[in-house]
Design an enzyme around this catalytic site. Structure first.
Site, PDB file in Angstrom:
ATOM      1  N   LYS A   1     -11.183  -3.970  11.634  1.00  0.00           N
ATOM      2  CA  LYS A   1      -9.935  -3.226  11.397  1.00  0.00           C
ATOM      3  C   LYS A   1     -10.202  -1.767  11.009  1.00  0.00           C
ATOM      4  O   LYS A   1      -9.290  -0.951  11.049  1.00  0.00           O
ATOM      5  CB  LYS A   1      -9.061  -3.927  10.357  1.00  0.00           C
ATOM      6  CG  LYS A   1      -9.576  -3.932   8.939  1.00  0.00           C
ATOM      7  CD  LYS A   1      -8.607  -4.716   8.037  1.00  0.00           C
ATOM      8  CE  LYS A   1      -9.159  -4.982   6.667  1.00  0.00           C
ATOM      9  NZ  LYS A   1      -9.016  -3.928   5.703  1.00  0.00           N
ATOM     10  N   ASP A   2     -11.447  -1.435  10.644  1.00  0.00           N
ATOM     11  CA  ASP A   2     -11.782  -0.040  10.317  1.00  0.00           C
ATOM     12  C   ASP A   2     -12.118   0.797  11.551  1.00  0.00           C
ATOM     13  O   ASP A   2     -12.239   2.020  11.461  1.00  0.00           O
ATOM     14  CB  ASP A   2     -12.995   0.024   9.367  1.00  0.00           C
ATOM     15  CG  ASP A   2     -12.704  -0.568   7.996  1.00  0.00           C
ATOM     16  OD1 ASP A   2     -11.516  -0.597   7.609  1.00  0.00           O
ATOM     17  OD2 ASP A   2     -13.657  -0.997   7.317  1.00  0.00           O
TER      18      ASP A   2
ATOM     19  N   ARG B   1       0.970  -0.498   5.465  1.00  0.00           N
ATOM     20  CA  ARG B   1       1.396  -1.694   6.208  1.00  0.00           C
ATOM     21  C   ARG B   1       1.821  -2.802   5.247  1.00  0.00           C
ATOM     22  O   ARG B   1       2.867  -3.442   5.433  1.00  0.00           O
ATOM     23  CB  ARG B   1       0.219  -2.184   7.081  1.00  0.00           C
ATOM     24  CG  ARG B   1       0.422  -3.570   7.699  1.00  0.00           C
ATOM     25  CD  ARG B   1      -0.863  -4.066   8.335  1.00  0.00           C
ATOM     26  NE  ARG B   1      -1.930  -4.275   7.361  1.00  0.00           N
ATOM     27  CZ  ARG B   1      -2.070  -5.338   6.581  1.00  0.00           C
ATOM     28  NH1 ARG B   1      -1.193  -6.316   6.637  1.00  0.00           N
ATOM     29  NH2 ARG B   1      -3.065  -5.432   5.744  1.00  0.00           N
ATOM     30  N   ARG B   2       1.006  -3.048   4.228  1.00  0.00           N
ATOM     31  CA  ARG B   2       1.348  -4.102   3.262  1.00  0.00           C
ATOM     32  C   ARG B   2       2.593  -3.714   2.463  1.00  0.00           C
ATOM     33  O   ARG B   2       3.470  -4.534   2.218  1.00  0.00           O
ATOM     34  CB  ARG B   2       0.167  -4.358   2.323  1.00  0.00           C
ATOM     35  CG  ARG B   2      -0.997  -5.067   3.003  1.00  0.00           C
ATOM     36  CD  ARG B   2      -2.229  -5.129   2.101  1.00  0.00           C
ATOM     37  NE  ARG B   2      -3.290  -5.924   2.707  1.00  0.00           N
ATOM     38  CZ  ARG B   2      -4.590  -5.755   2.448  1.00  0.00           C
ATOM     39  NH1 ARG B   2      -4.983  -4.814   1.602  1.00  0.00           N
ATOM     40  NH2 ARG B   2      -5.488  -6.519   3.041  1.00  0.00           N
TER      41      ARG B   2
ATOM     42  N   ARG C   1      -6.762   2.314  -4.907  1.00  0.00           N
ATOM     43  CA  ARG C   1      -7.970   2.311  -4.101  1.00  0.00           C
ATOM     44  C   ARG C   1      -9.040   1.562  -4.874  1.00  0.00           C
ATOM     45  O   ARG C   1      -8.836   1.129  -5.984  1.00  0.00           O
ATOM     46  CB  ARG C   1      -8.435   3.752  -3.837  1.00  0.00           C
ATOM     47  CG  ARG C   1      -7.735   4.389  -2.654  1.00  0.00           C
ATOM     48  CD  ARG C   1      -8.647   5.359  -1.933  1.00  0.00           C
ATOM     49  NE  ARG C   1      -9.826   4.704  -1.397  1.00  0.00           N
ATOM     50  CZ  ARG C   1     -10.842   5.343  -0.869  1.00  0.00           C
ATOM     51  NH1 ARG C   1     -10.846   6.652  -0.806  1.00  0.00           N
ATOM     52  NH2 ARG C   1     -11.883   4.696  -0.393  1.00  0.00           N
TER      53      ARG C   1
ATOM     54  N   ARG D   1      -9.996  -3.621  -7.903  1.00  0.00           N
ATOM     55  CA  ARG D   1      -8.599  -3.989  -7.672  1.00  0.00           C
ATOM     56  C   ARG D   1      -8.196  -5.202  -8.512  1.00  0.00           C
ATOM     57  O   ARG D   1      -7.123  -5.227  -9.101  1.00  0.00           O
ATOM     58  CB  ARG D   1      -8.379  -4.258  -6.184  1.00  0.00           C
ATOM     59  CG  ARG D   1      -8.501  -2.979  -5.378  1.00  0.00           C
ATOM     60  CD  ARG D   1      -8.345  -3.213  -3.889  1.00  0.00           C
ATOM     61  NE  ARG D   1      -8.693  -1.995  -3.161  1.00  0.00           N
ATOM     62  CZ  ARG D   1      -8.064  -1.561  -2.071  1.00  0.00           C
ATOM     63  NH1 ARG D   1      -7.061  -2.247  -1.577  1.00  0.00           N
ATOM     64  NH2 ARG D   1      -8.438  -0.460  -1.479  1.00  0.00           N
TER      65      ARG D   1
ATOM     66  N   CYS E   1      -5.542   3.688  11.622  1.00  0.00           N
ATOM     67  CA  CYS E   1      -5.536   2.483  10.786  1.00  0.00           C
ATOM     68  C   CYS E   1      -4.844   2.695   9.459  1.00  0.00           C
ATOM     69  O   CYS E   1      -4.705   1.764   8.694  1.00  0.00           O
ATOM     70  CB  CYS E   1      -6.911   1.868  10.558  1.00  0.00           C
ATOM     71  SG  CYS E   1      -8.322   2.772  10.974  1.00  0.00           S
TER      72      CYS E   1
END
Length: 323
Positions: free
Chosen positions: A81-82, A129-130, A151, A157, A248
């Protein structure tokens, strides 16, 4: 005579090293050669800016690709996805191994599920997106949440939750599985609630497109790790992303999954979503068709769905994208 070890380029994060270690083990098995990890620091690892601000696309990838092109490493492992959607001609995706769980997950205080979070719950994520999809779900189901941009690596996190700064954080199931921390998940977000990032849960093994016998042999060996179903699925998802002209960091979710009748795979369904980060406006569509048998068919599936999404106003919802 001992064979030269193959040099695998990897980011330095705990997750990247775990992923690369698993690939290294598989490559040792198919090649019979030793594999050594070469740790490379990327711009995305050192920058303190929000991913959406530094452009998102390629920030974790460029340094690895430079090392490949300079011959400092023989192959590299990326989180798929990166990867930017345009593939450089000098490099080839030699393998896309079997995909991990593509879903997003919640790690919340007091082992809470997403729908059980208290009113005004603060949910951390660095992903537009989330944010878009969580806020849209909350609006549609009478939940009161606040998405907070964060981040940092997985440890950082999750610590926000343990320290009480946030009620929950959203992470990728695949990442937690790969570093052995899936027991910390308090809720799996159904893909009907939050569609993952295109390619989420999949890895990309990249090497030089090369014109030497060594390069050709390495491409062939790495190709044994390729999973054709995963490859056509992520190709369709990334084609959708490219056709929406979104990097992305844009709020685009996509997932291609296989629809099976018993043991027989019949069709592929591709779902796509794009929305404003506050969740007030969303375009979400899906298409189902025969499982693509070629790269071009997978690309066409993504482009067709993107065309339908654009016709419904998707372009106007991607204001966050970096130009």
């Amino acid at each position: 005579m001992t064979q030269q070890p193959l040099r695998l380029g990897t980011r330095r994060s705990k997750l990247a090293l775990a992923q690369s270690g698993q690939v290294a083990q598989a490559v040792r098995q198919v090649t019979g050669r030793p594999v050594e990890l070469v740790e490379i620091t990327t711009y995305g690892d050192v920058s303190r800016e929000a991913l959406a601000q530094i452009g998102g696309t390629g920030v974790f990838v460029t340094a690895l690709r430079d090392a490949l092109l300079k011959g400092e490493v023989d192959f590299a492992v990326h989180s798929l996805k990166d990867l930017p959607t345009a593939q450089p001609e000098e490099l080839v995706l030699a393998a896309v191994p079997v995909r991990e769980d593509p879903r997003d997950v919640i790690v919340a205080r007091d082992a809470l599920k997403f729908t059980d979070l208290p009113r005004g719950a603060r949910i951390g994520t660095g992903s537009p997106r989330r944010m878009a999809q969580l806020n849209a779900y909350a609006r549609g189901h009478g939940l009161d949440i606040e998405t907070v941009p964060i981040r940092g690596n997985v440890d950082t996190r999750i610590r926000y939750v343990h320290d009480g700064e946030l009620d929950a954080v959203v992470l990728a199931a695949a990442g937690l599985n790969r570093i052995g921390r899936s027991d910390e998940v308090t809720d799996f977000l159904s893909v009907d609630t939050v569609l993952p990032a295109p390619g989420q849960g999949a890895l990309a093994i990249e090497c030089r497109a090369g014109h030497t016998a060594q390069d050709a042999a390495l491409i062939a060996a790495l190709g044994e790790l390729d999973d054709p179903f995963t490859r056509v699925a992520v190709t369709a998802e990334r084609s959708l992303l490219a056709a929406l002209e979104a990097g992305c960091s844009a709020p685009v979710g996509a997932l291609a999954d296989l629809l099976a009748d018993g043991q027989i795979v019949k069709e592929m369904r591709l779902r796509g979503v794009v929305g404003t980060t506050d969740g007030s406006r969303m375009v979400q569509l899906s298409t189902t068709g025969p499982v693509p048998e070629t790269h071009d068919q997978a690309l066409a599936l993504g482009r067709e769905l993107a065309t339908e999404m654009l016709a419904q106003g998707a372009a106007g919802l991607m204001g966050e994208r970096a130009h």
